[in-house]
Design an enzyme around this catalytic site. Structure first.
Site, short mmCIF file in Angstrom:
data_model
loop_
_atom_site.label_atom_id
_atom_site.label_comp_id
_atom_site.label_asym_id
_atom_site.label_seq_id
_atom_site.Cartn_x
_atom_site.Cartn_y
_atom_site.Cartn_z
N GLU A 165 57.65 23.39 7.03
CA GLU A 165 58.05 23.69 8.41
C GLU A 165 58.40 22.42 9.17
O GLU A 165 59.34 22.40 9.97
CB GLU A 165 56.93 24.46 9.13
CG GLU A 165 56.62 25.82 8.56
CD GLU A 165 57.71 26.85 8.83
OE1 GLU A 165 58.70 26.52 9.52
OE2 GLU A 165 57.59 27.98 8.33
N ARG A 169 62.27 22.05 10.54
CA ARG A 169 62.40 22.11 11.99
C ARG A 169 62.56 20.73 12.61
O ARG A 169 63.47 20.50 13.41
CB ARG A 169 61.19 22.82 12.61
CG ARG A 169 61.03 24.26 12.17
CD ARG A 169 59.85 24.93 12.87
NE ARG A 169 59.47 26.17 12.21
CZ ARG A 169 59.29 27.34 12.82
NH1 ARG A 169 59.47 27.43 14.12
NH2 ARG A 169 58.92 28.41 12.14
N ASP A 297 62.55 32.61 -0.72
CA ASP A 297 63.91 32.65 -0.22
C ASP A 297 64.69 31.33 -0.25
O ASP A 297 65.71 31.21 -0.94
CB ASP A 297 63.93 33.23 1.20
CG ASP A 297 62.87 32.61 2.13
OD1 ASP A 297 62.20 31.64 1.73
OD2 ASP A 297 62.71 33.11 3.26
N GLU A 430 68.00 35.96 10.35
CA GLU A 430 68.63 36.03 9.02
C GLU A 430 69.84 36.97 8.96
O GLU A 430 70.86 36.64 8.35
CB GLU A 430 67.59 36.46 7.97
CG GLU A 430 66.62 35.35 7.58
CD GLU A 430 65.57 35.07 8.62
OE1 GLU A 430 65.01 33.95 8.62
OE2 GLU A 430 65.31 35.96 9.47
N THR A 514 68.01 25.48 6.30
CA THR A 514 67.47 26.83 6.43
C THR A 514 66.95 27.11 7.83
O THR A 514 66.56 28.24 8.13
CB THR A 514 66.37 27.08 5.38
OG1 THR A 514 66.15 28.47 5.24
CG2 THR A 514 65.08 26.36 5.74
#
Length: 553
Positions: A165, A169, A297, A430, A514
């Site tokens: 994360e 981010r 994913d 998404e 992503t």
């Protein structure tokens, strides 16, 4: 050595000059005191003015730089202009509420009108939003955020951070802001946090631990994984760390993340599908679920995008080959419902399939569309068609609920089309992401219409006076108390780009991580050299539209 002493002459001058500042001296000479006060005030005013001019000059430079990215609206479809402005207004509302109630905190809690540090106090929403502010031309908001990053963003925290994360981010957000603005403060901060994450890769296999203390560098995996590393967490840092090595000319970041792919490649299965748990000591996958949703994913996403990031050269072809292998495996997981024949992606454990699909897996239609351009005509058509089928399913995740917002996951019972599993909705991006790709790659405006319908559902059900909230239940519409940072970083950005000309943030020049942070594509060659970033010479040009196929998100 001690301090050098003043010479007698300079000492005499020093004390002689100092006496004029002494209160007793000036009280006996009121004219001198008044002159001193006036001079002091004038000097303070002058310095303040110079500082103000410096800040104003800096702000004006930011404004000019961002204006050069502005879309030429008079040359665009009026309907797209209107919708883009509506999305921009939503971003202004979300950002203004964040500034008002949660400035510098990780995320805004709209119901209680305060902030919460979900990520250890790294300013997640602020950093995540930098490129969205820039892309939308919100120059004053961007400058305020930039000043906070420069003066207040501090990574020296006794906090156990998620490596994944924090990478997607924070490093992704900072690198994207750097690539867009060319402001080195973002690159310096990205390097600082990356250096704090690097010890996570110090495992016997090179597969990283998923948690690390930012101050002390102690790394481990969560207990609930049984000490195993998570596939999506361990295999989805390539874009950010490769980009950081390219921007800093320091290979250590790239070496760490590419070694992970080399290790996974050694035992890569024939169907390209990896279980979600990997042993960081041996590098061997554990018996566990295979999923294109949670915890699996982005590994598959990054195989494709690392190939795009390197400008599809021979030196990055192994990423493409692994991805194509995995797409054969994905096709084996496709099932269709009755009576409406919705295509969906199953989850798999061992040889058993589960008729369940996460909303998170709705990134897959966009990934398939993006990757279809690397196949020959016949196979490209097969994968693009599958992408369109899956996008229709994901759109109906939204349309089949009373609020027209999607639940977290769905089940597909025999003889039924779909039922909501976990019923909460947290402003996820998404499906909108996939609609963006499909519109860019086909020119079909149907995807814009679907995106607009989803945006209106967010406005109706998630917008509150103090920001945007997720829903505890997509049937009742009951709101939660969290404005997720990815709503600003991803959902609103993809919606804005869905209604922007295809040449704006061209897929031929940018690849999105992503977390929807665009990074410039850089050509890589077999000797490891990187030759500039694609489109860098056109950094200042204005963007105006062209329809049809482009290149990446």
């Amino acid at each position: 050595m001690g301090k050098k002493s003043l010479s007698s002459s300079s000492q005499s001058w020093w004390w002689g000059g100092w006496r004029y500042l002494h209160p007793q001296h000036n009280l006996r000479r009121p004219q001198l005191l008044a002159l001193f006060i006036i001079s002091f005030v004038a000097l303070t005013w002058l310095l303040s003015g110079l500082e103000s001019l410096s800040v104003e000059h800096q702000l004006e430079n930011v404004k000019k730089h961002i204006r050069s990215w502005s879309i030429v609206e008079e040359e665009d479809d009026p309907l797209n202009v209107e919708r883009r402005r509506a999305v921009k207004e939503a971003m202004i509302h979300a950002w203004t509420c964040y500034e008002m109630y949660a400035w510098g905190r990780d995320e805004l809690q709209p119901q209680t009108r305060d902030g919460v540090d979900s990520f250890g106090g790294l300013g997640a929403t602020l950093v995540d939003s930098l490129d969205t502010l820039y892309i939308m031309g919100l120059d004053e908001q961007f400058q305020r955020a930039r000043e906070w990053v420069a003066k207040s963003l501090n990574f020296n925290k006794n906090y156990k951070a998620s490596v994944f994360e924090t990478t997607i981010r924070v490093i992704g957000g900072l690198l994207s802001a750097y690539d867009l603005s060319d402001d080195k403060v973002f690159l310096e901060k990205a390097r600082d946090i990356a250096d704090r994450l690097l010890p996570a890769w110090n495992t016997p296999s090179g597969i990283p631990y998923n948690i690390i203390n930012l101050r002390y560098g102690d790394a481990h995996n969560p207990r609930w994984t049984g000490g195993k590393s998570i596939l999506a967490d361990a295999g989805s840092e390539q874009l950010e760390f490769i980009a950081l090595s390219q921007r800093t000319n320091d290979p250590k970041y790239q070496q760490k993340v590419e070694y992970v792919i080399e290790e996974l490649h050694k035992t890569f299965p024939a169907d390209g599908l990896l279980p979600i748990y990997i042993d960081p000591h041996t590098g061997i996958t554990s018996y566990s679920k295979i999923s294109f949703g949670a915890m699996g994913d982005s590994f598959y996403e990054y195989l494709l995008k690392a190939w795009i990031q390197g400008n599809k050269t021979e030196s990055v072809m192994h990423y493409r080959e692994m991805w194509e292998t995995s797409m054969k495996g994905l096709k084996s997981l496709i099932r269709r419902t009755t009576p409406s024949s919705y295509a969906y992606i199953c989850e798999k454990t061992g040889s058993s399939l589960s008729d369940k699909m996460d909303e998170l897996a709705c990134f897959a239609p966009g990934m398939l569309a993006l990757g279809s351009t690397g196949y020959g005509p016949d196979e490209a058509e097969i994968f693009l068609s599958l992408a369109e089928e899956l996008a229709w399913t994901c759109y109906n995740f939204y349309q089949t609920t009373p609020t027209k917002l999607a639940g977290e996951n769905y089940y597909f019972p025999a003889g039924q089309d779909m039922t909501v599993g976990t019923s909460w909705s947290i402003l996820r991006p998404e499906t909108v992401e996939s609609l963006f790709y499909l519109w860019r790659l086909t020119g079909n405006k149907t995807y814009q219409e679907w995106g607009w319908n989803i945006f209106q559902a967010f406005e109706k059900n998630s917008r509150v006076d103090t920001g945007y909230s997720g829903l505890k239940d997509v049937s009742s519409g009951e709101k939660d108390n969290m404005m997720q940072s990815f709503f600003l970083a991803e959902t609103l950005k993809y919606l804005y780009l869905l209604f922007s000309p295809p040449s704006f943030i061209s897929l031929d020049e940018w690849v999105f991580n992503t977390e929807a942070h665009p990074l410039r594509i850089s050509t890589r060659h077999a000797n490891g050299e990187t030759y500039g970033t694609i489109g860098q010479d056109r950094l200042q040009e204005r963007f105006h539209g062209r329809k049809g196929r482009s290149g990446s998100n």
